[in-house]
Design a protein around this motif. Structure first.
Motif, PDB file in Angstrom:
ATOM      1  N   ARG A   1     -21.362  64.019 -29.547  1.00  0.00           N
ATOM      2  CA  ARG A   1     -19.534  62.591 -29.441  1.00  0.00           C
ATOM      3  C   ARG A   1     -18.607  63.439 -28.724  1.00  0.00           C
ATOM      4  NH1 ARG A   1     -15.701  62.325 -33.367  1.00  0.00           N
ATOM      5  NH2 ARG A   1     -15.310  60.081 -34.429  1.00  0.00           N
ATOM      6  N   GLU A   2     -18.370  64.267 -28.338  1.00  0.00           N
ATOM      7  CA  GLU A   2     -17.368  64.498 -28.281  1.00  0.00           C
ATOM      8  C   GLU A   2     -17.080  63.972 -26.496  1.00  0.00           C
ATOM      9  OE1 GLU A   2     -18.918  66.730 -30.051  1.00  0.00           O
ATOM     10  OE2 GLU A   2     -17.190  65.981 -31.913  1.00  0.00           O
ATOM     11  N   GLU A   3     -18.153  64.498 -25.775  1.00  0.00           N
ATOM     12  CA  GLU A   3     -19.046  64.176 -24.243  1.00  0.00           C
ATOM     13  C   GLU A   3     -18.633  62.421 -24.259  1.00  0.00           C
ATOM     14  OE1 GLU A   3     -21.621  67.804 -22.945  1.00  0.00           O
ATOM     15  OE2 GLU A   3     -22.756  65.851 -23.721  1.00  0.00           O
TER      16      GLU A   3
ATOM     17  N   VAL B   1     -10.620  51.033 -33.799  1.00  0.00           N
ATOM     18  CA  VAL B   1     -12.024  50.471 -34.697  1.00  0.00           C
ATOM     19  C   VAL B   1     -13.244  51.658 -35.175  1.00  0.00           C
ATOM     20  CG1 VAL B   1     -13.760  49.102 -33.167  1.00  0.00           C
ATOM     21  CG2 VAL B   1     -11.416  48.664 -33.166  1.00  0.00           C
ATOM     22  N   MET B   2     -13.318  52.538 -34.068  1.00  0.00           N
ATOM     23  CA  MET B   2     -13.956  53.517 -34.537  1.00  0.00           C
ATOM     24  C   MET B   2     -13.541  54.198 -36.619  1.00  0.00           C
ATOM     25  SD  MET B   2     -13.661  55.774 -31.655  1.00  0.00           S
ATOM     26  CE  MET B   2     -15.046  57.634 -32.822  1.00  0.00           C
ATOM     27  N   GLU B   3     -12.420  54.098 -36.994  1.00  0.00           N
ATOM     28  CA  GLU B   3     -11.464  54.386 -38.151  1.00  0.00           C
ATOM     29  C   GLU B   3     -12.179  53.264 -39.117  1.00  0.00           C
ATOM     30  OE1 GLU B   3      -7.767  54.350 -40.265  1.00  0.00           O
ATOM     31  OE2 GLU B   3      -7.353  55.132 -38.569  1.00  0.00           O
ATOM     32  N   SER B   4     -11.823  52.126 -38.992  1.00  0.00           N
ATOM     33  CA  SER B   4     -12.284  51.298 -38.789  1.00  0.00           C
ATOM     34  C   SER B   4     -13.763  50.578 -39.604  1.00  0.00           C
ATOM     35  CB  SER B   4     -11.733  49.724 -38.692  1.00  0.00           C
ATOM     36  OG  SER B   4     -10.246  49.822 -38.760  1.00  0.00           O
ATOM     37  N   ALA B   5     -14.358  50.954 -39.000  1.00  0.00           N
ATOM     38  CA  ALA B   5     -15.707  50.743 -38.343  1.00  0.00           C
ATOM     39  C   ALA B   5     -16.874  51.040 -40.032  1.00  0.00           C
ATOM     40  CB  ALA B   5     -16.334  50.375 -37.479  1.00  0.00           C
ATOM     41  N   VAL B   6     -16.182  52.913 -39.483  1.00  0.00           N
ATOM     42  CA  VAL B   6     -16.774  53.765 -40.245  1.00  0.00           C
ATOM     43  C   VAL B   6     -16.340  53.433 -42.248  1.00  0.00           C
ATOM     44  CG1 VAL B   6     -16.710  56.284 -40.987  1.00  0.00           C
ATOM     45  CG2 VAL B   6     -16.535  56.200 -38.939  1.00  0.00           C
TER      46      VAL B   6
ATOM     47  N   ASP C   1     -19.898  54.692 -36.663  1.00  0.00           N
ATOM     48  CA  ASP C   1     -19.085  55.380 -35.215  1.00  0.00           C
ATOM     49  C   ASP C   1     -19.224  55.460 -34.257  1.00  0.00           C
ATOM     50  OD1 ASP C   1     -16.628  57.671 -35.130  1.00  0.00           O
ATOM     51  OD2 ASP C   1     -18.799  58.442 -34.647  1.00  0.00           O
ATOM     52  N   LEU C   2     -20.866  55.180 -33.317  1.00  0.00           N
ATOM     53  CA  LEU C   2     -21.019  55.335 -32.124  1.00  0.00           C
ATOM     54  C   LEU C   2     -21.068  53.804 -32.079  1.00  0.00           C
ATOM     55  CD1 LEU C   2     -22.944  56.655 -29.901  1.00  0.00           C
ATOM     56  CD2 LEU C   2     -24.780  56.214 -31.010  1.00  0.00           C
TER      57      LEU C   2
ATOM     58  N   VAL D   1     -26.905  49.709 -32.998  1.00  0.00           N
ATOM     59  CA  VAL D   1     -26.347  49.751 -32.171  1.00  0.00           C
ATOM     60  C   VAL D   1     -25.321  48.727 -30.767  1.00  0.00           C
ATOM     61  CG1 VAL D   1     -24.564  52.027 -31.069  1.00  0.00           C
ATOM     62  CG2 VAL D   1     -25.519  51.818 -33.240  1.00  0.00           C
ATOM     63  N   LEU D   2     -26.898  48.978 -30.154  1.00  0.00           N
ATOM     64  CA  LEU D   2     -26.971  47.820 -28.645  1.00  0.00           C
ATOM     65  C   LEU D   2     -25.900  46.582 -28.855  1.00  0.00           C
ATOM     66  CD1 LEU D   2     -29.890  49.546 -26.813  1.00  0.00           C
ATOM     67  CD2 LEU D   2     -27.347  50.095 -26.424  1.00  0.00           C
ATOM     68  N   ASP D   3     -26.771  46.138 -30.392  1.00  0.00           N
ATOM     69  CA  ASP D   3     -26.545  44.525 -30.721  1.00  0.00           C
ATOM     70  C   ASP D   3     -25.074  44.271 -30.850  1.00  0.00           C
ATOM     71  OD1 ASP D   3     -28.882  43.424 -29.475  1.00  0.00           O
ATOM     72  OD2 ASP D   3     -30.331  43.007 -31.606  1.00  0.00           O
TER      73      ASP D   3
END
Length: 190
Positions: free
Chosen positions: A5-7, A27-32, A46-47, A104-106
């Motif tokens: 995840r860090e990379e 967006v990551m925060e909201s999505a989670v 998150d991804l 995830v891709l979609d």
């Protein structure tokens, strides 16, 4: 091609201005948060959120080339260039970063346009992109409140806002966005 995840965060943040990286973090925060609320796997949300704008700041001609050279959705080339980065981003997530989860891709691919039959993850990423804490536009607070009650209601409000903006600016509307909105209305009406 396994990235931690860090990379991934380092790779993605290096492809955008600091302000856009701040948007991505939001967006990551909201999505989670939406994933927890609506029963989706937070790691997938998150991804997808992390990678949703990976190609946003690539030159337009490069985005167009990726679409043409890889026979992606060519119809996008006839509409607003802001739509290209989602399709290219999904391609890059798979080819460069080894993401194999088709959901995830979609979610990356459809975060700007929506689609008929949006999955829960599609809805979460599309909506998180609208309501992340850094967004400030007329009506965003109402959409944030709706997001606490219903993914579909909030997403309809978000798409209504986008469609209204495009109409006001006399821009063409990508048909899939209208179809996505209509499909969400159908889901709500059941």
């Amino acid at each position: 091609m396994d990235f931690t995840r860090e990379e991934l965060m380092t790779a993605v943040s290096g492809q955008m201005p600091e302000r856009r990286w701040g948007h991505t973090l939001g967006v990551m925060e909201s999505a989670v948060a939406l994933a927890h609320r609506y029963g989706e796997e937070p790691e997938r949300a998150d991804l997808a959120a992390l990678l949703h704008d990976v190609a946003k700041y690539w030159p337009i001609d490069q985005q167009e080339s990726v679409i043409r050279d890889n026979q992606l959705n060519m119809e996008l080339l006839d509409y607003d260039r802001q739509l290209l980065h989602a399709e290219v981003g999904a391609f890059v997530a798979k080819e460069r970063y080894g993401i194999e989860d088709s959901g995830v891709l979609d979610a990356i691919r459809y975060h700007t346009s929506g689609r008929i039959g949006m999955t829960k993850l599609d809805k979460i990423i599309c909506l998180a992109d609208y309501i992340e804490p850094g967004r400030d536009f007329p009506g965003v607070e109402r959409i944030r409140e709706l997001a606490k009650q219903s993914l579909e209601e909030a997403l309809v409000a978000a798409l209504d806002s986008t469609i209204s903006f495009l109409i006001e600016k006399r821009k063409r509307i990508f048909p899939m966005t209208v179809l996505a909105r209509n499909d969400l209305i159908r889901q709500i009406s059941r």
